[in-house]
Write a protein that holds these residues in place. Structure first.
Motif, PDB file in Angstrom:
ATOM      1  N   HIS A   1       0.836  -1.200   0.000  1.00 28.38           N
ATOM      2  CA  HIS A   1       0.000   0.000   0.000  1.00 28.38           C
ATOM      3  C   HIS A   1       0.877   1.258   0.000  1.00 28.38           C
ATOM      4  CE1 HIS A   1      -3.238  -2.803   0.695  1.00 28.38           C
ATOM      5  NE2 HIS A   1      -2.607  -3.249   1.753  1.00 28.38           N
ATOM      6  N   GLU A   2       1.876   1.230  -0.856  1.00 29.17           N
ATOM      7  CA  GLU A   2       2.862   2.319  -0.880  1.00 29.17           C
ATOM      8  C   GLU A   2       2.230   3.665  -1.243  1.00 29.17           C
ATOM      9  OE1 GLU A   2       7.333   3.138  -2.689  1.00 29.17           O
ATOM     10  OE2 GLU A   2       6.236   1.304  -3.197  1.00 29.17           O
ATOM     11  N   GLU A   3       1.310   3.661  -2.206  1.00 32.41           N
ATOM     12  CA  GLU A   3       0.684   4.915  -2.614  1.00 32.41           C
ATOM     13  C   GLU A   3      -0.142   5.505  -1.470  1.00 32.41           C
ATOM     14  OE1 GLU A   3      -2.276   6.690  -6.101  1.00 32.41           O
ATOM     15  OE2 GLU A   3      -1.506   4.634  -6.240  1.00 32.41           O
ATOM     16  N   ALA A   4      -0.880   4.656  -0.776  1.00 23.78           N
ATOM     17  CA  ALA A   4      -1.654   5.127   0.372  1.00 23.78           C
ATOM     18  C   ALA A   4      -0.730   5.649   1.461  1.00 23.78           C
ATOM     19  CB  ALA A   4      -2.530   3.996   0.910  1.00 23.78           C
ATOM     20  N   TYR A   5       0.409   4.992   1.651  1.00 19.34           N
ATOM     21  CA  TYR A   5       1.368   5.421   2.665  1.00 19.34           C
ATOM     22  C   TYR A   5       1.920   6.809   2.350  1.00 19.34           C
ATOM     23  CZ  TYR A   5       5.706   5.742   5.296  1.00 19.34           C
ATOM     24  OH  TYR A   5       6.723   6.185   6.105  1.00 19.34           O
ATOM     25  N   GLU A   6       2.305   7.049   1.089  1.00 22.13           N
ATOM     26  CA  GLU A   6       2.847   8.362   0.720  1.00 22.13           C
ATOM     27  C   GLU A   6       1.787   9.450   0.883  1.00 22.13           C
ATOM     28  OE1 GLU A   6       5.892   9.090   0.188  1.00 22.13           O
ATOM     29  OE2 GLU A   6       6.637   7.032   0.220  1.00 22.13           O
ATOM     30  N   SER A   7       0.552   9.130   0.551  1.00 28.16           N
ATOM     31  CA  SER A   7      -0.525  10.105   0.752  1.00 28.16           C
ATOM     32  C   SER A   7      -0.727  10.387   2.237  1.00 28.16           C
ATOM     33  CB  SER A   7      -1.832   9.581   0.133  1.00 28.16           C
ATOM     34  OG  SER A   7      -1.696   9.394  -1.256  1.00 28.16           O
ATOM     35  N   LEU A   8      -0.599   9.343   3.056  1.00 27.59           N
ATOM     36  CA  LEU A   8      -0.741   9.508   4.500  1.00 27.59           C
ATOM     37  C   LEU A   8       0.387  10.370   5.063  1.00 27.59           C
ATOM     38  CD1 LEU A   8      -2.161   8.778   7.156  1.00 27.59           C
ATOM     39  CD2 LEU A   8      -0.794   6.673   7.209  1.00 27.59           C
ATOM     40  N   VAL A   9       1.594  10.180   4.561  1.00 26.87           N
ATOM     41  CA  VAL A   9       2.728  11.008   5.000  1.00 26.87           C
ATOM     42  C   VAL A   9       2.444  12.485   4.734  1.00 26.87           C
ATOM     43  CG1 VAL A   9       5.148  11.584   4.531  1.00 26.87           C
ATOM     44  CG2 VAL A   9       4.465   9.198   4.800  1.00 26.87           C
ATOM     45  N   GLU A  10       1.904  12.784   3.569  1.00 25.88           N
ATOM     46  CA  GLU A  10       1.569  14.174   3.238  1.00 25.88           C
ATOM     47  C   GLU A  10       0.519  14.726   4.203  1.00 25.88           C
ATOM     48  OE1 GLU A  10       0.425  14.508  -0.815  1.00 25.88           O
ATOM     49  OE2 GLU A  10       2.269  13.630  -1.603  1.00 25.88           O
ATOM     50  N   CYS A  11      -0.501  13.925   4.506  1.00 20.59           N
ATOM     51  CA  CYS A  11      -1.546  14.359   5.438  1.00 20.59           C
ATOM     52  C   CYS A  11      -0.976  14.632   6.818  1.00 20.59           C
ATOM     53  CB  CYS A  11      -2.637  13.300   5.536  1.00 20.59           C
ATOM     54  SG  CYS A  11      -3.730  13.219   4.110  1.00 20.59           S
ATOM     55  N   MET A  12      -0.159  13.718   7.308  1.00 18.05           N
ATOM     56  CA  MET A  12       0.387  13.873   8.648  1.00 18.05           C
ATOM     57  C   MET A  12       1.381  15.019   8.712  1.00 18.05           C
ATOM     58  SD  MET A  12       0.672   9.834   9.732  1.00 18.05           S
ATOM     59  CE  MET A  12       1.124  10.114  11.442  1.00 18.05           C
ATOM     60  N   SER A  13       2.066  15.306   7.619  1.00 17.16           N
ATOM     61  CA  SER A  13       2.978  16.453   7.571  1.00 17.16           C
ATOM     62  C   SER A  13       2.214  17.754   7.733  1.00 17.16           C
ATOM     63  CB  SER A  13       3.751  16.469   6.248  1.00 17.16           C
ATOM     64  OG  SER A  13       4.547  15.318   6.105  1.00 17.16           O
ATOM     65  N   ARG A  14       0.973  17.783   7.222  1.00 15.44           N
ATOM     66  CA  ARG A  14       0.133  18.983   7.358  1.00 15.44           C
ATOM     67  C   ARG A  14      -0.581  19.040   8.701  1.00 15.44           C
ATOM     68  NH1 ARG A  14      -1.554  17.334   2.034  1.00 15.44           N
ATOM     69  NH2 ARG A  14      -3.481  16.537   2.973  1.00 15.44           N
ATOM     70  N   GLY A  15      -0.540  17.949   9.454  1.00 16.12           N
ATOM     71  CA  GLY A  15      -1.238  17.911  10.735  1.00 16.12           C
ATOM     72  C   GLY A  15      -2.717  17.652  10.609  1.00 16.12           C
TER      73      GLY A  15
ATOM     74  N   VAL B   1      -7.232  12.625  12.352  1.00 20.01           N
ATOM     75  CA  VAL B   1      -7.280  11.180  12.099  1.00 20.01           C
ATOM     76  C   VAL B   1      -8.328  10.863  11.045  1.00 20.01           C
ATOM     77  CG1 VAL B   1      -7.846   8.936  13.129  1.00 20.01           C
ATOM     78  CG2 VAL B   1      -6.435  10.561  14.392  1.00 20.01           C
ATOM     79  N   GLU B   2      -9.486  11.521  11.118  1.00 13.34           N
ATOM     80  CA  GLU B   2     -10.561  11.272  10.149  1.00 13.34           C
ATOM     81  C   GLU B   2     -10.116  11.616   8.732  1.00 13.34           C
ATOM     82  OE1 GLU B   2     -10.839  12.946  12.934  1.00 13.34           O
ATOM     83  OE2 GLU B   2     -12.116  11.626  14.159  1.00 13.34           O
ATOM     84  N   GLN B   3      -9.417  12.724   8.572  1.00 13.33           N
ATOM     85  CA  GLN B   3      -8.929  13.109   7.246  1.00 13.33           C
ATOM     86  C   GLN B   3      -7.897  12.120   6.731  1.00 13.33           C
ATOM     87  OE1 GLN B   3      -7.804  17.100   8.583  1.00 13.33           O
ATOM     88  NE2 GLN B   3      -9.192  17.988   7.070  1.00 13.33           N
ATOM     89  N   CYS B   4      -7.042  11.656   7.611  1.00 11.31           N
ATOM     90  CA  CYS B   4      -6.030  10.674   7.198  1.00 11.31           C
ATOM     91  C   CYS B   4      -6.690   9.376   6.736  1.00 11.31           C
ATOM     92  CB  CYS B   4      -5.075  10.394   8.360  1.00 11.31           C
ATOM     93  SG  CYS B   4      -3.984  11.773   8.795  1.00 11.31           S
ATOM     94  N   VAL B   5      -7.679   8.921   7.483  1.00 14.38           N
ATOM     95  CA  VAL B   5      -8.382   7.694   7.105  1.00 14.38           C
ATOM     96  C   VAL B   5      -9.097   7.877   5.773  1.00 14.38           C
ATOM     97  CG1 VAL B   5     -10.281   6.145   7.733  1.00 14.38           C
ATOM     98  CG2 VAL B   5      -8.628   6.861   9.467  1.00 14.38           C
ATOM     99  N   ARG B   6      -9.704   9.066   5.571  1.00 10.74           N
ATOM    100  CA  ARG B   6     -10.385   9.324   4.296  1.00 10.74           C
ATOM    101  C   ARG B   6      -9.415   9.234   3.126  1.00 10.74           C
ATOM    102  NH1 ARG B   6     -12.184  13.744   6.488  1.00 10.74           N
ATOM    103  NH2 ARG B   6     -14.121  13.978   7.381  1.00 10.74           N
ATOM    104  N   VAL B   7      -8.223   9.771   3.294  1.00 14.61           N
ATOM    105  CA  VAL B   7      -7.226   9.721   2.225  1.00 14.61           C
ATOM    106  C   VAL B   7      -6.831   8.281   1.924  1.00 14.61           C
ATOM    107  CG1 VAL B   7      -4.826  10.254   1.672  1.00 14.61           C
ATOM    108  CG2 VAL B   7      -6.313  12.038   2.571  1.00 14.61           C
ATOM    109  N   ILE B   8      -6.620   7.489   2.969  1.00 12.77           N
ATOM    110  CA  ILE B   8      -6.272   6.076   2.771  1.00 12.77           C
ATOM    111  C   ILE B   8      -7.381   5.360   2.010  1.00 12.77           C
ATOM    112  CG2 ILE B   8      -5.847   3.881   3.938  1.00 12.77           C
ATOM    113  CD1 ILE B   8      -4.582   5.465   6.219  1.00 12.77           C
TER     114      ILE B   8
END
Length: 291
Positions: free
Chosen positions: A230-244, A247-254
């Motif tokens: 799930h590398e693509e989901a992981y990179e998207s999650l990294v971007e979300c967490m970098s912005r702060g 949790v709900e937004q991070c899950v939505r992105v995944i």
């Protein structure tokens, strides 16, 4: 990662056999290297600044302080900073660690990226293995952590089944594995490994040293497999967490990445889209709990 909440177990001197002990020594060596570098930098800076102060402070006679006295006090204060460093390390190690980590965050972009990738690894692997995420911190000097709800691990007498230990091993090792994928080695897993020892000691039936090593290896392999799949989901999650993001937004992105990939996979199987080497794409994050 705190898995589950409030269940930090195991001491820094504990280890689960050869592999885990090796990781502990590696993390401890890195911490000692940072402390040594910080101390010698403080020592060198204090020598230079105290010399500069003794030469540059003018002879200003104030009503309550002569210029020579001011020069003396400033020089002594600056020259005493290495002793203050050592005293803080002995009496307030948490505060010293916070100062050093914050300084590394400001100075090093790689260190900031490591912190985020480490916590994103815990987040994604925990989510994929069905452990609900309570909250995360990826921008705090000390409290960088992914916290998970403890309901999934409620058992009599706080014991853990081997299946639960397998899940906790994967989630605990995910941070170091995530760092290693990008930077070839992980530097932020000492606390995770110390906590993991607590989980291993709560396993029922009890695990011997060899079995504990095998659990840690299995957890590392499982975490690596989930992160790579799930590398693509992981990179998207990294971007979300970098912005702060929450949790709900991070899950939505995944989940959004998972839905997009499932649609593309369905089209590929229907012959409507040619991906050319796309066999390695994920089949959807929503199904990764079956990994």
């Amino acid at each position: 990662a705190d898995v589950p909440q409030g269940a930090a177990g195991g001491g820094a001197d504990a280890h689960a056999g050869g592999d885990q002990g090796g990781h502990d020594r590696h993390e401890g060596d890195d911490d000692m290297e940072v402390l040594n570098t910080s101390f010698y930098a403080t020592l060198a800076a204090s020598m230079l600044l105290s010399t500069w102060a003794s030469i540059s402070i003018p002879n200003m006679d104030l009503p309550f302080l002569r210029g020579s006295d001011m020069r003396f006090f400033v020089t002594i204060a600056i020259g005493s900073s290495p002793f203050a460093f050592l005293g803080m390390g002995l009496s307030l190690p948490g505060l010293l660690q916070a100062i050093i980590i914050q300084a590394r965050r400001i100075i090093s972009g790689e260190f900031r990226d490591r912190l985020v990738r480490h916590e994103a690894g815990h987040f994604l692997v925990g989510y994929c293995l069905g452990v609900p995420i309570a909250e995360y911190k990826a921008d705090d000097a000390i409290l960088n952590a992914c916290q998970f709800f403890e309901d999934a691990f409620e058992t009599p007498a706080r014991r853990l089944t081997h299946a639960q230990v397998d899940t906790l091993c994967a989630v605990s090792m995910a941070g170091v594995v995530a760092e290693s994928i990008k930077y070839e080695k992980g530097l932020g897993g000492y606390a995770d490994l110390s906590q993991l020892q607590g989980f291993l000691s709560r396993a029922t039936p009890i695990l011997n040293d060899k079995e504990q090593q095998e659990k840690v290896r299995w957890g590392s392999v499982l975490a690596y497999t989930v992160l790579r799949t799930h590398e693509e989901a992981y990179e998207s999650l990294v971007e979300c967490m970098s912005r702060g993001d929450s949790v709900e937004q991070c899950v939505r992105v995944i989940e959004a990445v998972g839905r997009d990939d499932k649609q593309e996979e369905a089209l590929r199987h229907q012959g409507a889209v040619g991906f050319g080497g796309g066999e390695g794409r994920q089949a959807g994050v929503g199904q990764c709990r079956a990994v």
